[in-house]
Design an enzyme around this catalytic site. Structure first.
Site, PDB file in Angstrom:
ATOM      1  CG  HIS A   4      36.210  41.121  36.790  1.00  0.00           C
ATOM      2  ND1 HIS A   4      35.470  41.697  37.787  1.00  0.00           N
ATOM      3  CD2 HIS A   4      35.521  40.022  36.411  1.00  0.00           C
ATOM      4  CE1 HIS A   4      34.376  40.981  38.002  1.00  0.00           C
ATOM      5  NE2 HIS A   4      34.385  39.954  37.189  1.00  0.00           N
ATOM      6  CE  LYS A   9      23.928  39.320  39.299  1.00  0.00           C
ATOM      7  NZ  LYS A   9      24.717  38.186  39.255  1.00  0.00           N
ATOM      8  CB  SER A  45      31.177  41.331  41.611  1.00  0.00           C
ATOM      9  OG  SER A  45      31.965  41.506  40.458  1.00  0.00           O
ATOM     10  NE  ARG A  68      35.445  33.054  39.850  1.00  0.00           N
ATOM     11  CZ  ARG A  68      34.295  33.602  40.206  1.00  0.00           C
ATOM     12  NH1 ARG A  68      34.297  34.652  40.993  1.00  0.00           N
ATOM     13  NH2 ARG A  68      33.145  33.094  39.809  1.00  0.00           N
TER      14      ARG A  68
HETATM   15  O1  PNS Z   1      29.966  38.389  35.025  1.00  0.00           O
HETATM   16  P1  PNS Z   1      28.857  37.419  34.754  1.00  0.00           P
HETATM   17  O2  PNS Z   1      27.590  37.867  35.437  1.00  0.00           O
HETATM   18  O3  PNS Z   1      29.242  36.003  35.081  1.00  0.00           O
HETATM   19  O4  PNS Z   1      28.582  37.488  33.152  1.00  0.00           O
HETATM   20  C1  PNS Z   1      27.599  36.690  32.556  1.00  0.00           C
HETATM   21  C2  PNS Z   1      27.398  37.099  31.082  1.00  0.00           C
HETATM   22  C3  PNS Z   1      27.095  38.572  30.954  1.00  0.00           C
HETATM   23  C4  PNS Z   1      28.647  36.777  30.302  1.00  0.00           C
HETATM   24  C5  PNS Z   1      26.207  36.245  30.526  1.00  0.00           C
HETATM   25  O5  PNS Z   1      25.115  36.359  31.372  1.00  0.00           O
HETATM   26  C6  PNS Z   1      25.794  36.658  29.115  1.00  0.00           C
HETATM   27  O6  PNS Z   1      26.503  36.447  28.162  1.00  0.00           O
HETATM   28  N1  PNS Z   1      24.600  37.270  29.016  1.00  0.00           N
HETATM   29  C7  PNS Z   1      24.054  37.795  27.785  1.00  0.00           C
HETATM   30  C8  PNS Z   1      22.928  36.897  27.282  1.00  0.00           C
HETATM   31  C9  PNS Z   1      23.482  35.748  26.473  1.00  0.00           C
HETATM   32  O7  PNS Z   1      24.224  35.911  25.523  1.00  0.00           O
HETATM   33  N2  PNS Z   1      23.083  34.506  26.822  1.00  0.00           N
HETATM   34  C10 PNS Z   1      23.479  33.320  26.090  1.00  0.00           C
HETATM   35  C11 PNS Z   1      24.644  32.611  26.753  1.00  0.00           C
HETATM   36  S1  PNS Z   1      24.023  31.502  27.987  1.00  0.00           S
END
Ligand code: PNS
Length: 169
Positions: free
Chosen positions: A22, A46, A133, A95
């Site tokens: 990150h 989660k 993570s 990645r």
């Molecule tokens: O680090 P992560 O868990 O891969 O991040 C995922 C994240 C936070 C980028 C994604 O879950 C997100 O954008 N969540 C907010 C809800 C949202 O905007 N959803 C629409 C896009 S599918």
């Protein structure tokens, strides 16, 4: 979109915890954009290891050397938060190929909701292509070394989570 050299990027994620992968994306993003806002999602499905406030503080410590990086938390849709912050870019790291399907779906969804916001992907530095993570938590759970995987300021705090009998120093 006209390039005016003042593009704000939001880098959203769970960051539970932030890894060197990150940090690599944040550092490289900070050279491309006028400001990078690292945005910690506050409504995960989660149960997280660290609270949102802890994660914000951890990321602030890890990015203290980057003056144009800000750390914040958000709830709800990423595009709504990006609009609120007047960001024109959502930054994500890629990645491996298996990341692509989920990331593509998310980018298309976000574009359908907010066509003015572009998702920009940076490919992760090869040495971090295996890193997540979850990998960090798995290694720490079984007492392995995470020194080469997370920012130095965080190593003791993560170890302490899994082996609370050890001193956090
Ligand atoms: O680090 P992560 O868990 O891969 O991040 C995922 C994240 C936070 C980028 C994604 O879950 C997100 O954008 N969540 C907010 C809800 C949202 O905007 N959803 C629409 C896009 S599918």
């Amino acid at each position: 979109m006209h390039g005016d050299g003042l593009t704000i990027a939001v880098y959203p994620g769970s960051f539970d915890p932030i890894t060197l992968g990150h940090l690599d994306i944040i550092e490289r993003g900070s050279r491309l954009f006028s400001q990078v806002i690292v945005a910690v999602l506050a409504n995960p499905s989660k149960t997280p290891l660290f609270s949102v406030a802890q994660r914000v503080r951890q990321i602030e410590q890890a990015t203290a050397h980057l003056p144009n990086v800000e750390v914040d938390s958000f709830d709800g849709l990423t595009v709504a938060y990006a609009r609120q912050r007047q960001a024109r870019v959502i930054l994500r790291g890629l990645r491996v190929l298996s990341d692509f399907e989920y990331e593509l779906q998310m980018a298309h969804t976000n574009r359908s909701l907010a066509p003015e916001i572009e998702t920009v992907f940076l490919t992760t530095t090869t040495e971090y292509s295996f890193l997540s993570s979850s990998v960090v938590k798995e290694i720490a759970r079984f007492g392995g070394s995470i020194d080469h995987l997370v920012p130095p300021s965080l190593v003791a705090e993560i170890k302490q989570c899994f082996q609370p009998h050890l001193s956090a120093t």
